[in-house]
Design an enzyme around this catalytic site. Structure first.
Site, mmCIF file in Angstrom:
data_model
loop_
_atom_site.group_PDB
_atom_site.id
_atom_site.type_symbol
_atom_site.label_atom_id
_atom_site.label_comp_id
_atom_site.label_asym_id
_atom_site.label_seq_id
_atom_site.Cartn_x
_atom_site.Cartn_y
_atom_site.Cartn_z
ATOM 1 N N GLU A 1 0.847 -1.197 0.000
ATOM 2 C CA GLU A 1 0.000 0.000 0.000
ATOM 3 C C GLU A 1 0.880 1.244 0.000
ATOM 4 O O GLU A 1 1.992 1.223 0.546
ATOM 5 C CB GLU A 1 -0.901 -0.084 1.251
ATOM 6 C CG GLU A 1 -1.725 1.131 1.591
ATOM 7 C CD GLU A 1 -2.879 1.403 0.648
ATOM 8 O OE1 GLU A 1 -2.621 1.460 -0.578
ATOM 9 O OE2 GLU A 1 -4.007 1.607 1.116
ATOM 10 N N ASP B 1 -3.098 5.551 6.943
ATOM 11 C CA ASP B 1 -3.519 6.744 7.678
ATOM 12 C C ASP B 1 -4.385 6.272 8.855
ATOM 13 O O ASP B 1 -3.868 5.942 9.914
ATOM 14 C CB ASP B 1 -4.281 7.652 6.701
ATOM 15 C CG ASP B 1 -4.676 8.980 7.307
ATOM 16 O OD1 ASP B 1 -4.158 9.324 8.377
ATOM 17 O OD2 ASP B 1 -5.513 9.693 6.706
HETATM 18 P P1 IMP Z 1 -6.704 4.730 5.554
HETATM 19 O O1 IMP Z 1 -7.771 3.723 5.289
HETATM 20 O O2 IMP Z 1 -7.271 5.937 6.292
HETATM 21 O O3 IMP Z 1 -5.484 4.171 6.248
HETATM 22 O O4 IMP Z 1 -6.280 5.342 4.182
HETATM 23 C C1 IMP Z 1 -5.512 4.724 3.239
HETATM 24 C C2 IMP Z 1 -5.725 5.373 1.885
HETATM 25 O O5 IMP Z 1 -6.023 6.767 2.034
HETATM 26 C C3 IMP Z 1 -4.488 5.355 1.044
HETATM 27 O O6 IMP Z 1 -4.451 4.240 0.213
HETATM 28 C C4 IMP Z 1 -4.607 6.612 0.219
HETATM 29 O O7 IMP Z 1 -5.336 6.349 -0.941
HETATM 30 C C5 IMP Z 1 -5.413 7.556 1.058
HETATM 31 N N1 IMP Z 1 -4.577 8.578 1.738
HETATM 32 C C6 IMP Z 1 -4.354 8.722 3.053
HETATM 33 N N2 IMP Z 1 -3.556 9.778 3.303
HETATM 34 C C7 IMP Z 1 -3.248 10.295 2.090
HETATM 35 C C8 IMP Z 1 -2.421 11.396 1.672
HETATM 36 O O8 IMP Z 1 -1.776 12.114 2.457
HETATM 37 N N3 IMP Z 1 -2.364 11.611 0.333
HETATM 38 C C9 IMP Z 1 -3.018 10.856 -0.581
HETATM 39 N N4 IMP Z 1 -3.797 9.826 -0.229
HETATM 40 C C10 IMP Z 1 -3.912 9.541 1.098
#
Ligand code: IMP
Length: 179
Positions: free
Chosen positions: A97, A101
């Protein structure tokens, strides 16, 4: 520097060096295990392409698409819109990945692959943004760089599908999305 970028966090050279280190660790840990690297589209593409050049044991690749983001915010719901073509049952899986985040996407994909009886499941991410974590216990095994809670683009990471093609990772200027 591109005019939509506030600050470059990692240059292309630094990213390649990090991919080499991660690839060497994976090579050591997966000798004779023939892992399947499952890339989460679309952000994984440049990272996965660079990473696998440095993995020197037998391995396969496959892809899934799971989305929870719209613009700069997570919607909180993860939907699988493309699935793997390989069965993961009895296999060692490494999910690839671009960034973790909240941890929601990777937790849900991990749970799904566990239900499908993968022998082991680990995660490799280029970037970790721990300040955004809502799934507190979620810790990827292989992390390239840990970054502050800023919205970044480049090397696969996008803002509304743009900027994935930058060969570095940088912080996107607020003026781009605060319109
Ligand atoms: P999570 O489910 O919140 O961990 O998010 C993961 C997904 O969020 C990643 O695969 C990205 O597509 C998107 N994402 C999270 N932070 C960023 C960022 O700073 N820039 C671009 N995409 C992000």
């Amino acid at each position: 520097m591109d005019n939509f970028i506030e600050e470059i966090l990692f240059t292309h050279e630094e990213i390649v060096k990090k991919c080499k280190e991660l690839g060497e660790k994976i090579t050591k840990d997966y000798q004779d295990k023939c892992p399947i690297l499952i890339g989460l589209l679309k952000g994984c593409v440049p990272f996965m392409a660079e990473l696998i050049k440095h993995i020197k044991c037998d391995m396969e690749i496959d892809f899934m698409k799971a989305s929870s983001y719209q613009g700069i915010c997570s919607t909180g719901t993860v939907t699988i819109t493309k699935d793997t073509s390989t069965s993961v049952a009895g296999r060692h899986v490494i999910i690839v990945e671009d960034i973790v985040d909240s941890g929601l996407t990777l937790q849900q994909v991990t749970n799904l692959l566990r239900d499908r009886k993968a022998t082991s499941i680990e995660v490799v991410v280029l970037l970790d943004k721990p300040a955004g974590r809502t799934i507190k216990q979620f810790k990827p095994k292989y992390v390239g760089f840990t970054i502050p809670p800023k919205f970044v683009v480049g090397f696969g990471l996008d803002y509304n599908e743009l900027y994935r093609n930058l060969d570095y990772v940088g912080v996107l200027k607020k003026s781009v999305y605060d319109k």
